[in-house]
Design a protein around this motif. Structure first.
Motif, mmCIF file in Angstrom:
data_model
loop_
_atom_site.group_PDB
_atom_site.id
_atom_site.type_symbol
_atom_site.label_atom_id
_atom_site.label_comp_id
_atom_site.label_asym_id
_atom_site.label_seq_id
_atom_site.Cartn_x
_atom_site.Cartn_y
_atom_site.Cartn_z
ATOM 1 N N MET A 1 -5.949 63.212 -23.779
ATOM 2 C CA MET A 1 -5.899 62.976 -22.353
ATOM 3 C C MET A 1 -6.982 63.812 -21.676
ATOM 4 N N ARG A 2 -7.895 63.113 -21.031
ATOM 5 C CA ARG A 2 -9.065 63.764 -20.446
ATOM 6 C C ARG A 2 -8.769 64.551 -19.173
ATOM 7 N N LEU A 3 -7.686 64.244 -18.498
ATOM 8 C CA LEU A 3 -7.374 64.929 -17.233
ATOM 9 C C LEU A 3 -6.091 65.749 -17.319
ATOM 10 N N ALA A 4 -5.694 66.115 -18.513
ATOM 11 C CA ALA A 4 -4.456 66.887 -18.692
ATOM 12 C C ALA A 4 -4.485 68.150 -17.845
ATOM 13 N N ASN A 5 -3.396 68.353 -17.102
ATOM 14 C CA ASN A 5 -3.201 69.527 -16.253
ATOM 15 C C ASN A 5 -4.174 69.638 -15.086
ATOM 16 N N LYS A 6 -4.888 68.578 -14.775
ATOM 17 C CA LYS A 6 -5.756 68.550 -13.588
ATOM 18 C C LYS A 6 -4.959 67.961 -12.435
ATOM 19 N N VAL A 7 -5.316 68.365 -11.237
ATOM 20 C CA VAL A 7 -4.676 67.836 -10.036
ATOM 21 C C VAL A 7 -5.712 67.004 -9.284
ATOM 22 N N ALA A 8 -5.377 65.746 -9.031
ATOM 23 C CA ALA A 8 -6.302 64.824 -8.377
ATOM 24 C C ALA A 8 -5.712 64.308 -7.074
ATOM 25 N N ILE A 9 -6.472 64.455 -5.995
ATOM 26 C CA ILE A 9 -6.146 63.829 -4.714
ATOM 27 C C ILE A 9 -6.913 62.519 -4.672
ATOM 28 N N ILE A 10 -6.198 61.421 -4.414
ATOM 29 C CA ILE A 10 -6.844 60.112 -4.357
ATOM 30 C C ILE A 10 -6.492 59.463 -3.027
ATOM 31 N N THR A 11 -7.465 59.414 -2.115
ATOM 32 C CA THR A 11 -7.217 58.808 -0.810
ATOM 33 C C THR A 11 -7.246 57.286 -0.942
ATOM 34 N N GLY A 12 -6.501 56.627 -0.083
ATOM 35 C CA GLY A 12 -6.438 55.169 -0.129
ATOM 36 C C GLY A 12 -5.777 54.641 -1.380
ATOM 37 N N SER A 13 -4.831 55.411 -1.928
ATOM 38 C CA SER A 13 -4.226 55.021 -3.204
ATOM 39 C C SER A 13 -2.907 54.274 -3.056
ATOM 40 N N GLY A 14 -2.661 53.733 -1.872
ATOM 41 C CA GLY A 14 -1.475 52.922 -1.664
ATOM 42 C C GLY A 14 -1.646 51.483 -2.118
ATOM 43 N N ALA A 15 -2.880 51.104 -2.481
ATOM 44 C CA ALA A 15 -3.150 49.730 -2.910
ATOM 45 C C ALA A 15 -4.548 49.661 -3.520
ATOM 46 N N ALA A 30 -3.421 63.519 -15.388
ATOM 47 C CA ALA A 30 -3.538 64.214 -14.103
ATOM 48 C C ALA A 30 -2.230 64.178 -13.328
ATOM 49 N N LYS A 31 -1.997 65.211 -12.552
ATOM 50 C CA LYS A 31 -0.962 65.215 -11.522
ATOM 51 C C LYS A 31 -1.647 64.627 -10.306
ATOM 52 N N VAL A 32 -1.065 63.579 -9.749
ATOM 53 C CA VAL A 32 -1.754 62.805 -8.719
ATOM 54 C C VAL A 32 -1.122 63.009 -7.351
ATOM 55 N N VAL A 33 -1.975 63.275 -6.364
ATOM 56 C CA VAL A 33 -1.561 63.305 -4.964
ATOM 57 C C VAL A 33 -2.007 61.974 -4.373
ATOM 58 N N GLU A 55 3.261 62.422 -13.157
ATOM 59 C CA GLU A 55 3.703 63.263 -12.054
ATOM 60 C C GLU A 55 2.854 62.953 -10.825
ATOM 61 N N ALA A 56 3.521 62.677 -9.707
ATOM 62 C CA ALA A 56 2.797 62.311 -8.488
ATOM 63 C C ALA A 56 3.644 62.604 -7.266
ATOM 64 N N ILE A 57 2.953 62.842 -6.158
ATOM 65 C CA ILE A 57 3.594 62.962 -4.847
ATOM 66 C C ILE A 57 2.808 62.101 -3.872
#
Length: 112
Positions: A1-15, A30-33, A55-57
């Motif tokens: 897993m290339r993004l293990a334990n990284k935290v990523a904020i992704i804007t416009g990720s509702g669709a 990644a843990k995704v915001v 994992e995501a919020i």
């Protein structure tokens, strides 16, 4: 897993592209915001990530408002302790209806 334990904020990720990116980042560890102004879409993205074991919020954020963005960063740091990736996918619409729609002012290209 290339993004293990990284935290990523992704804007416009509702669709759309943002949602697809959120899914991919979560699959890569990644843990995704999830960030959007579309609450239903944002919550759906989070639910799908969690259903897949990720994992995501969700944080409602209008990226055109500085106070919303500051709140987003605070929630991400409080929830995950760090930010490693920012995928800025959200768009800000600008009203350009007052611009001329004619191309006559461009002139012509020189002849060869």
């Amino acid at each position: 897993m290339r993004l293990a334990n990284k935290v990523a904020i992704i804007t416009g990720s509702g669709a759309g592209l943002g949602r697809a990116t959120a899914y991919l980042f979560a699959k890569e560890g990644a843990k995704v915001v999830v960030v959007d102004i579309n609450d239903a879409g944002g919550e759906e993205t989070v639910a799908a990530i969690k259903a897949g074991g990720g994992e995501a919020i969700y944080v409602h954020t209008d990226v055109s408002r500085a106070a919303d963005v500051q709140h987003l960063v605070e929630v991400a740091l409080r929830s995950f302790g760090r930010i490693d990736v920012l995928f800025n996918n959200a768009a800000i619409a600008i009203d350009r209806s007052g611009l001329k729609k004619s191309t006559s002012h461009f002139g012509t290209a020189p002849s060869r």
